[in-house]
Design a protein around this motif. Structure first.
Motif, PDB file in Angstrom:
ATOM      1  N   SER A 136       8.509 -40.578   1.284  1.00 53.33           N
ATOM      2  CA  SER A 136       8.781 -40.458  -0.159  1.00 53.33           C
ATOM      3  C   SER A 136       8.660 -39.032  -0.650  1.00 53.33           C
ATOM      4  O   SER A 136       9.444 -38.589  -1.499  1.00 53.33           O
ATOM      5  CB  SER A 136       7.826 -41.358  -0.942  1.00 53.33           C
ATOM      6  OG  SER A 136       7.984 -42.708  -0.587  1.00 53.33           O
ATOM      7  N   LEU A 156      14.535 -43.691  -2.944  1.00 51.87           N
ATOM      8  CA  LEU A 156      13.338 -43.777  -3.775  1.00 51.87           C
ATOM      9  C   LEU A 156      13.333 -45.061  -4.601  1.00 51.87           C
ATOM     10  O   LEU A 156      12.292 -45.706  -4.755  1.00 51.87           O
ATOM     11  CB  LEU A 156      13.248 -42.563  -4.696  1.00 51.87           C
ATOM     12  CG  LEU A 156      12.999 -41.200  -4.041  1.00 51.87           C
ATOM     13  CD1 LEU A 156      13.076 -40.088  -5.076  1.00 51.87           C
ATOM     14  CD2 LEU A 156      11.635 -41.171  -3.325  1.00 51.87           C
ATOM     15  N   TRP A 210       4.548 -44.745  -4.808  1.00 50.15           N
ATOM     16  CA  TRP A 210       5.357 -44.506  -3.610  1.00 50.15           C
ATOM     17  C   TRP A 210       4.415 -44.087  -2.487  1.00 50.15           C
ATOM     18  O   TRP A 210       3.278 -43.667  -2.745  1.00 50.15           O
ATOM     19  CB  TRP A 210       6.386 -43.409  -3.838  1.00 50.15           C
ATOM     20  CG  TRP A 210       7.617 -43.823  -4.581  1.00 50.15           C
ATOM     21  CD1 TRP A 210       8.805 -44.242  -4.049  1.00 50.15           C
ATOM     22  CD2 TRP A 210       7.809 -43.847  -6.005  1.00 50.15           C
ATOM     23  NE1 TRP A 210       9.714 -44.520  -5.049  1.00 50.15           N
ATOM     24  CE2 TRP A 210       9.131 -44.282  -6.256  1.00 50.15           C
ATOM     25  CE3 TRP A 210       6.986 -43.549  -7.092  1.00 50.15           C
ATOM     26  CZ2 TRP A 210       9.649 -44.414  -7.542  1.00 50.15           C
ATOM     27  CZ3 TRP A 210       7.485 -43.675  -8.367  1.00 50.15           C
ATOM     28  CH2 TRP A 210       8.808 -44.113  -8.586  1.00 50.15           C
ATOM     29  N   SER A 261       2.701 -38.724  -2.927  1.00 43.44           N
ATOM     30  CA  SER A 261       4.057 -39.269  -2.891  1.00 43.44           C
ATOM     31  C   SER A 261       4.526 -39.666  -4.274  1.00 43.44           C
ATOM     32  O   SER A 261       5.691 -39.438  -4.643  1.00 43.44           O
ATOM     33  CB  SER A 261       4.104 -40.475  -1.945  1.00 43.44           C
ATOM     34  OG  SER A 261       3.788 -40.107  -0.621  1.00 43.44           O
ATOM     35  N   ALA A 273       7.664 -38.222  -6.435  1.00 37.47           N
ATOM     36  CA  ALA A 273       8.745 -39.115  -6.849  1.00 37.47           C
ATOM     37  C   ALA A 273       8.918 -39.117  -8.358  1.00 37.47           C
ATOM     38  O   ALA A 273      10.051 -39.087  -8.878  1.00 37.47           O
ATOM     39  CB  ALA A 273       8.472 -40.531  -6.337  1.00 37.47           C
TER      40      ALA A 273
END
Length: 527
Positions: A33, A58, A68, A81, A85
């Motif tokens: 991610s 994603l 994520w 992560s 994201a």
């Protein structure tokens, strides 16, 4: 997972070796991610996403709690992560044309994904401190402060004292970088250039020049898609864009890998696993010769030729592989002394926290010439004894599973070091933590962790303490279907800037352990 029946185990094991070898050195890592988020922010000249599949990747991989990250719920991986994201989706929402509710535009899935992601970050921040521990993603001390700063600048409301502990880690890391004299050329800075602090770059005005200096011949910065995406955004480097385009073309689903290339690491670890099981094919000699040639030319081997920084781990692994070429490792051992510190050996200069697996690998290397390097061996044995847990296992900074660290310590201590170092407790822990289905794992059974448990037990085995036949047989039954596994069948257990899977390395460990646990190899009496 695809399973193939009707073939005897020995044939299936050999077939798995044959499938592994043709692409060894270029198999790579699974998408993650963190890097996919940074790559998704790259724009075409007209402003549209250059890699729209990365955004869809994603979209498909947000967890139900809004975060994520990898399948194993490591809090720091979920934090870094999710920060990356959310930052990517904020960027997309700010630049993409609006769409009707329920559509693929920002007012559709992106809006909902952002709400859930920000909600997760607020909940994590309210927990009081950064969820750190023995397993920290690379660059954690830079990633969290920088992405938090950027999100606040874009209007994302996060608690004012979110993750305060990370700031102390950040200052400590900057001090270590300065003390190591690595400065802007430090491995951490090269690898995490997308979140590099201005203090480490000698001022913001130097950022572009520094980044271009660190670009590899293949176009990347630190073999990192995230860092390379940042380079392109700042400089418009054609070579950086070509690198990202090539990664996009080779991606099956639009996700970006943790690191690419990593040919020396992939070759070294994979062939080491096969070698422990006596499964090295003749074609492996070409790969081994390449690693040995690198060692001879430069005096060290890095995880990739595209990451030109001396490091202890891949250098020691290469030395440990030299006997397969018929070469005596002893003349090369002096090359490892440059990594010696007060009570341990370091992986990279300026690192924060010593690695158990790296120190185990160096001990295994010095075992090739025990008398000449007696002082270094004593130091390494002392470090490993001091870092062992009360139950007899080890933890490492590069892998979330104790079975990985314990296996590599067992390789170094098992048959080559005399005296009672408590390895009987390690053996009991390994046998006692096997699950009912024959697997091992910290979060349910995993084939990779099961492989390391068997490899460790094999390293510790002798005539008086063989692997119990029931233990081996159960592990063999569990592992057999994974000889035909696809890359996505393996959970992400390795620590980079987020959790990832080096596919060939994991496959080689599974192959080796499946072979070593064959019932015909187990002793007749159960244990």
């Amino acid at each position: 997972m695809t399973t193939v029946s009707g073939r005897p185990p020995a044939r299936r094991i050999q077939d798995a070796v044959n499938r592994l070898m043709p692409h060894l050195g270029d198999t790579g890592t699974c998408p993650d991610s963190y890097n996919t988020a940074f790559v998704s922010r790259v724009r075409s000249p007209g402003g549209s996403p250059r890699y729209p599949r990365a955004l869809q990747w994603l979209r498909a991989r947000q967890h139900p709690d809004g975060s994520w990250g990898g399948r194993i719920g490591l809090p720091v991986d979920r934090l870094t992560s999710t920060l990356a994201a959310v930052r990517a989706l904020v960027d997309y929402a700010d630049t993409a044309p609006p769409g009707p509710s329920g559509s693929s535009g920002p007012s559709g899935w992106v809006t909902g994904a952002l709400e859930r992601g920000v909600g997760y970050l607020r909940s994590s921040a309210s927990g009081g401190g950064c969820p750190s521990g023995p397993h920290e993603p690379i660059g954690l001390e830079f990633v969290v402060p920088e992405l938090t700063r950027q999100l606040r600048a874009h209007g994302v409301r996060l608690p004012p004292q979110a993750w305060p502990d990370i700031h102390a880690l950040r200052q400590d890391k900057l001090a270590r970088m300065a003390a190591s004299a690595a400065g802007p050329g430090s491995p951490s800075l090269r690898y995490c250039m997308e979140v590099a602090p201005d203090e480490a770059l000698a001022g913001a005005a130097m950022t572009m020049q520094m980044m271009q200096t660190m670009q590899s011949p293949g176009g990347s910065v630190g073999c990192s898609p995230a860092a390379t995406a940042a380079l392109w955004q700042k400089t418009g480097s054609p070579r950086a864009l070509a690198y990202l385009d090539a990664l996009s073309c080779r991606s099956a689903d639009g996700g970006a890998p943790e690191v690419h290339p990593m040919e020396a690491f992939e070759i070294g670890w994979s062939l080491y696993h096969l070698g422990r099981a006596g499964l090295l094919p003749s074609r492996a000699m070409t790969h081994l010769g390449s690693l040995a040639g690198e060692l001879d030319r430069r005096g060290w081997v890095g995880f990739s030729r595209e990451f030109p920084v001396p490091e202890a781990d891949t250098t020691a692994m290469t030395i440990n592989l030299l006997p397969h070429l018929g070469r005596n490792p002893a003349p090369s051992l002096g090359l490892l002394l440059r990594y010696e510190a007060g009570d341990h050996f370091f992986h990279y200069p300026g690192e924060r926290g010593a690695s158990v697996s790296v120190n185990a690998r160096l001990l295994e290397a010095f075992n090739h010439s025990p008398d000449a390097y007696a002082a270094q061996r004593r130091k390494l044995i002392g470090f490993l004894c001091d870092t062992r847990t009360a139950d007899g296992y080890w933890l490492d900074k590069w892998h979330v599973s104790p079975y990985y660290a314990t296996a590599h310590v067992s390789f170094a201590l098992g048959r080559s070091v005399s005296g009672d170092l408590g390895l009987s407790a390690t053996r009991r822990w390994l046998i006692g933590t096997q699950h009912a289905d024959g697997s091992w794992g910290i979060d349910g059974g995993q084939p990779e962790e099961t492989a390391y448990a068997i490899l460790a037990l094999d390293a510790l085995a002798d005539r008086r303490s063989p692997i119990p036949s029931r233990t081996a047989a159960a592990a063999h039954r569990y592992l057999m279907p994974f000889l035909d596994a696809e890359p996505h069948d393996f959970a992400e257990l390795w620590l980079g800037k987020s959790l990832f899977t080096p596919t060939a390395v994991v496959q080689s460990a599974v192959i080796a352990a499946t072979h070593l646990s064959r019932p015909c190899r187990a002793p007749a009496a159960g244990g």
